[in-house]
Design a protein around this motif. Structure first.
Motif, PDB file in Angstrom:
ATOM      1  N   ASP A   1      42.926  42.821  36.277  1.00  0.00           N
ATOM      2  CA  ASP A   1      41.882  43.290  37.193  1.00  0.00           C
ATOM      3  C   ASP A   1      41.497  42.188  38.176  1.00  0.00           C
ATOM      4  O   ASP A   1      41.286  42.450  39.366  1.00  0.00           O
ATOM      5  N   LEU A   2      41.409  40.969  37.665  1.00  0.00           N
ATOM      6  CA  LEU A   2      41.072  39.837  38.533  1.00  0.00           C
ATOM      7  C   LEU A   2      42.158  39.629  39.586  1.00  0.00           C
ATOM      8  O   LEU A   2      41.867  39.397  40.763  1.00  0.00           O
ATOM      9  N   ALA A   3      43.411  39.750  39.170  1.00  0.00           N
ATOM     10  CA  ALA A   3      44.527  39.547  40.091  1.00  0.00           C
ATOM     11  C   ALA A   3      44.596  40.616  41.165  1.00  0.00           C
ATOM     12  O   ALA A   3      45.247  40.428  42.203  1.00  0.00           O
ATOM     13  N   SER A   4      43.944  41.734  40.953  1.00  0.00           N
ATOM     14  CA  SER A   4      43.973  42.812  41.949  1.00  0.00           C
ATOM     15  C   SER A   4      43.017  42.551  43.112  1.00  0.00           C
ATOM     16  O   SER A   4      43.070  43.249  44.132  1.00  0.00           O
ATOM     17  N   LEU A   5      42.146  41.554  42.963  1.00  0.00           N
ATOM     18  CA  LEU A   5      41.133  41.287  43.982  1.00  0.00           C
ATOM     19  C   LEU A   5      41.685  40.418  45.097  1.00  0.00           C
ATOM     20  O   LEU A   5      42.367  39.411  44.860  1.00  0.00           O
ATOM     21  N   GLU A   6      41.395  40.800  46.322  1.00  0.00           N
ATOM     22  CA  GLU A   6      41.711  39.982  47.486  1.00  0.00           C
ATOM     23  C   GLU A   6      40.580  38.968  47.711  1.00  0.00           C
ATOM     24  O   GLU A   6      39.461  39.138  47.206  1.00  0.00           O
ATOM     25  N   LYS A   7      40.860  37.941  48.497  1.00  0.00           N
ATOM     26  CA  LYS A   7      39.810  36.976  48.810  1.00  0.00           C
ATOM     27  C   LYS A   7      38.648  37.665  49.518  1.00  0.00           C
ATOM     28  O   LYS A   7      37.472  37.332  49.305  1.00  0.00           O
ATOM     29  N   SER A   8      38.963  38.670  50.301  1.00  0.00           N
ATOM     30  CA  SER A   8      37.911  39.417  51.001  1.00  0.00           C
ATOM     31  C   SER A   8      36.990  40.152  50.022  1.00  0.00           C
ATOM     32  O   SER A   8      35.803  40.366  50.311  1.00  0.00           O
ATOM     33  N   ASP A   9      37.517  40.536  48.860  1.00  0.00           N
ATOM     34  CA  ASP A   9      36.691  41.191  47.847  1.00  0.00           C
ATOM     35  C   ASP A   9      35.641  40.223  47.300  1.00  0.00           C
ATOM     36  O   ASP A   9      34.493  40.604  47.079  1.00  0.00           O
ATOM     37  N   PHE A  10      36.061  38.990  47.104  1.00  0.00           N
ATOM     38  CA  PHE A  10      35.107  37.970  46.649  1.00  0.00           C
ATOM     39  C   PHE A  10      34.035  37.734  47.718  1.00  0.00           C
ATOM     40  O   PHE A  10      32.847  37.599  47.412  1.00  0.00           O
ATOM     41  N   GLU A  11      34.460  37.670  48.965  1.00  0.00           N
ATOM     42  CA  GLU A  11      33.513  37.425  50.058  1.00  0.00           C
ATOM     43  C   GLU A  11      32.491  38.554  50.168  1.00  0.00           C
ATOM     44  O   GLU A  11      31.291  38.307  50.371  1.00  0.00           O
ATOM     45  N   LYS A  12      32.964  39.758  50.005  1.00  0.00           N
ATOM     46  CA  LYS A  12      32.053  40.907  50.081  1.00  0.00           C
ATOM     47  C   LYS A  12      31.072  40.904  48.914  1.00  0.00           C
ATOM     48  O   LYS A  12      29.867  41.130  49.095  1.00  0.00           O
ATOM     49  N   LYS A  13      31.586  40.622  47.742  1.00  0.00           N
ATOM     50  CA  LYS A  13      30.736  40.655  46.553  1.00  0.00           C
ATOM     51  C   LYS A  13      29.681  39.555  46.582  1.00  0.00           C
ATOM     52  O   LYS A  13      28.509  39.784  46.259  1.00  0.00           O
ATOM     53  N   PHE A  14      30.103  38.343  46.973  1.00  0.00           N
ATOM     54  CA  PHE A  14      29.182  37.203  46.893  1.00  0.00           C
ATOM     55  C   PHE A  14      28.534  36.860  48.231  1.00  0.00           C
ATOM     56  O   PHE A  14      27.790  35.889  48.340  1.00  0.00           O
ATOM     57  N   ARG A  15      28.840  37.670  49.244  1.00  0.00           N
ATOM     58  CA  ARG A  15      28.175  37.576  50.545  1.00  0.00           C
ATOM     59  C   ARG A  15      28.234  36.170  51.143  1.00  0.00           C
ATOM     60  O   ARG A  15      27.237  35.621  51.605  1.00  0.00           O
ATOM     61  N   ARG A  16      29.407  35.617  51.106  1.00  0.00           N
ATOM     62  CA  ARG A  16      29.615  34.316  51.748  1.00  0.00           C
ATOM     63  C   ARG A  16      31.080  34.179  52.138  1.00  0.00           C
ATOM     64  O   ARG A  16      31.958  34.863  51.580  1.00  0.00           O
ATOM     65  N   THR A  17      31.325  33.308  53.088  1.00  0.00           N
ATOM     66  CA  THR A  17      32.692  33.055  53.522  1.00  0.00           C
ATOM     67  C   THR A  17      33.373  32.114  52.542  1.00  0.00           C
ATOM     68  O   THR A  17      32.794  31.099  52.136  1.00  0.00           O
ATOM     69  N   ILE A  18      34.574  32.449  52.138  1.00  0.00           N
ATOM     70  CA  ILE A  18      35.353  31.594  51.250  1.00  0.00           C
ATOM     71  C   ILE A  18      36.502  30.996  52.056  1.00  0.00           C
ATOM     72  O   ILE A  18      37.399  31.711  52.502  1.00  0.00           O
ATOM     73  N   ARG A  19      36.455  29.713  52.253  1.00  0.00           N
ATOM     74  CA  ARG A  19      37.438  29.042  53.118  1.00  0.00           C
ATOM     75  C   ARG A  19      38.682  28.589  52.364  1.00  0.00           C
ATOM     76  O   ARG A  19      39.672  28.198  52.964  1.00  0.00           O
ATOM     77  N   SER A  20      38.611  28.613  51.054  1.00  0.00           N
ATOM     78  CA  SER A  20      39.738  28.140  50.258  1.00  0.00           C
ATOM     79  C   SER A  20      40.991  28.991  50.481  1.00  0.00           C
ATOM     80  O   SER A  20      40.910  30.210  50.636  1.00  0.00           O
ATOM     81  N   SER A  21      42.142  28.327  50.478  1.00  0.00           N
ATOM     82  CA  SER A  21      43.420  29.035  50.603  1.00  0.00           C
ATOM     83  C   SER A  21      44.180  29.020  49.276  1.00  0.00           C
ATOM     84  O   SER A  21      45.385  29.265  49.234  1.00  0.00           O
ATOM     85  N   LEU A  22      43.469  28.729  48.181  1.00  0.00           N
ATOM     86  CA  LEU A  22      44.119  28.521  46.892  1.00  0.00           C
ATOM     87  C   LEU A  22      44.333  29.792  46.079  1.00  0.00           C
ATOM     88  O   LEU A  22      44.885  29.742  44.999  1.00  0.00           O
ATOM     89  N   TRP A  23      43.872  30.941  46.569  1.00  0.00           N
ATOM     90  CA  TRP A  23      43.960  32.163  45.781  1.00  0.00           C
ATOM     91  C   TRP A  23      45.349  32.777  45.882  1.00  0.00           C
ATOM     92  O   TRP A  23      45.732  33.346  46.896  1.00  0.00           O
ATOM     93  N   ASP A  24      46.117  32.650  44.817  1.00  0.00           N
ATOM     94  CA  ASP A  24      47.460  33.215  44.751  1.00  0.00           C
ATOM     95  C   ASP A  24      47.465  34.267  43.645  1.00  0.00           C
ATOM     96  O   ASP A  24      47.639  33.956  42.468  1.00  0.00           O
ATOM     97  N   ARG A  25      47.271  35.524  44.028  1.00  0.00           N
ATOM     98  CA  ARG A  25      47.140  36.604  43.060  1.00  0.00           C
ATOM     99  C   ARG A  25      48.382  36.764  42.190  1.00  0.00           C
ATOM    100  O   ARG A  25      48.287  37.176  41.029  1.00  0.00           O
ATOM    101  N   SER A  26      49.543  36.439  42.730  1.00  0.00           N
ATOM    102  CA  SER A  26      50.797  36.654  42.008  1.00  0.00           C
ATOM    103  C   SER A  26      50.932  35.754  40.781  1.00  0.00           C
ATOM    104  O   SER A  26      51.719  36.044  39.871  1.00  0.00           O
ATOM    105  N   GLN A  27      50.170  34.652  40.744  1.00  0.00           N
ATOM    106  CA  GLN A  27      50.296  33.699  39.643  1.00  0.00           C
ATOM    107  C   GLN A  27      49.224  33.880  38.564  1.00  0.00           C
ATOM    108  O   GLN A  27      49.299  33.254  37.504  1.00  0.00           O
TER     109      GLN A  27
END
Length: 321
Positions: A41-67
């Protein structure tokens, strides 16, 4: 070794996966732990999903869902095989003092007796290249802490850290297990604890009722930022921090800064003051003293200040808190 709480493989994989995320805060990850059921379920989330949920911009490029899932599966297996415990921010056995700091770690991977992280404790820190007097001061101060039932927290580095751990362990007794012990906080993954020369010391910590802890998962390499980052945990676990010997640019002064930010007591050992004056330092520990840090000559002075309010008594070598 303390009993390590067991979780289903599905739950443990999710806990491990969340611990790997570097761009979310502890409270944010804790909320995800409550809301989603699996690493998949966690791997299904895009970085934009985190931004929407936590209402802030996430600048990190470290999110690799495939891993995410494969890495979580490996981490869970490593914890099981190597008997590594994992305590998370939202869980009841997370250290209460650490929960109070500004940026608490979400995860605490550990080996040994985790109860040591919950006992009254003093952090003992200093340079990796101390004088002979500094080594003796760290050893004696820490032994005295342990004899009073106070756990010594340090970083398992060479120099003052190692002397602090050894001093605390020298007070340990099979007959008197009420004596304090020591906690080592690592700046690498829990399976890479400390410099190679301190591996034997790490084993002794585990054998004598202590604990080795890290916020970083297994196989996580140390870097120029992980060691300063772990210093907030050293001070955060402790009621007070004692600086034994530190040059002006010593990393242990980062721990001293964290202690003040966390509203904890800061103690400067007499040895640190003498060392700074001999080296003609104008800043560093002398600046802390000028700003009001308490200068102490022994552990009893520090422990009475940190733990006792009003009139205190010493009973059978242990502070009556």
């Amino acid at each position: 070794m303390e009993h390590i709480q067991e979780f289903t493989e599905k739950k443990q994989m999710l806990r491990c996966a969340l611990a790997r995320i570097r761009f979310l805060h502890a409270m944010e990850k804790a909320s995800l732990l409550e809301e989603i059921d699996s690493a998949e379920d966690l791997a299904s989330l895009e970085k934009s999903d985190f931004e929407k949920k936590f209402r802030r911009t996430i600048r990190s490029s470290l999110w690799d869902r495939s891993q995410v899932v494969d890495r979580a599966k490996r981490d869970a297996a490593l914890l099981r095989v190597q008997k590594i415990g994992l305590v998370l921010f939202a869980e009841k056995n997370y250290p209460p003092l650490l929960r109070e700091i500004g940026q608490p770690p979400f995860s605490l991977f550990y080996r040994g007796n985790f109860q040591a992280c919950l006992e009254p404790s003093i952090a003992v820190v200093g340079t990796r290249t101390p004088s002979t007097g500094g080594l003796r001061a760290a050893f004696d101060f820490s032994k005295e802490c342990a004899l009073m039932g106070v756990t010594v927290v340090s970083g398992l580095a060479m120099g003052i850290d190692a002397a602090a751990h050894k001093g605390a362990l020298s007070a340990w007794s099979t007959e008197k297990k009420s004596f304090g012990t020591t906690v080592a906080v690592c700046g690498t993954g829990i399976d890479q604890s400390g410099p190679r020369l301190n591996r034997k010391l790490a084993e002794q910590i585990l054998q004598k009722g202590g604990c080795i802890v890290s916020e970083y998962p297994p196989e996580f390499p140390g870097s120029h930022w992980t060691f300063p980052e772990r210093n907030r945990i050293i001070s955060g676990l402790s009621k007070g921090t004692a600086v034994i010997e530190a040059p002006e640019k010593s990393g242990s002064l980062i721990t001293a800064d964290f202690a003040l930010e966390q509203n904890r007591d800061l103690f400067i050992h007499n040895n640190a003051v003498d060392f700074a004056r001999r080296q003609s330092h104008k800043g560093g520990v002398l600046s802390f003293v000028e700003d009001g840090a308490l200068v102490v000559g022994n552990a009893e002075e520090a422990c009475r200040e940190a733990f006792c309010t009003g009139k205190c008594r010493t009973v059978q070598g242990t502070f009556d808190f």
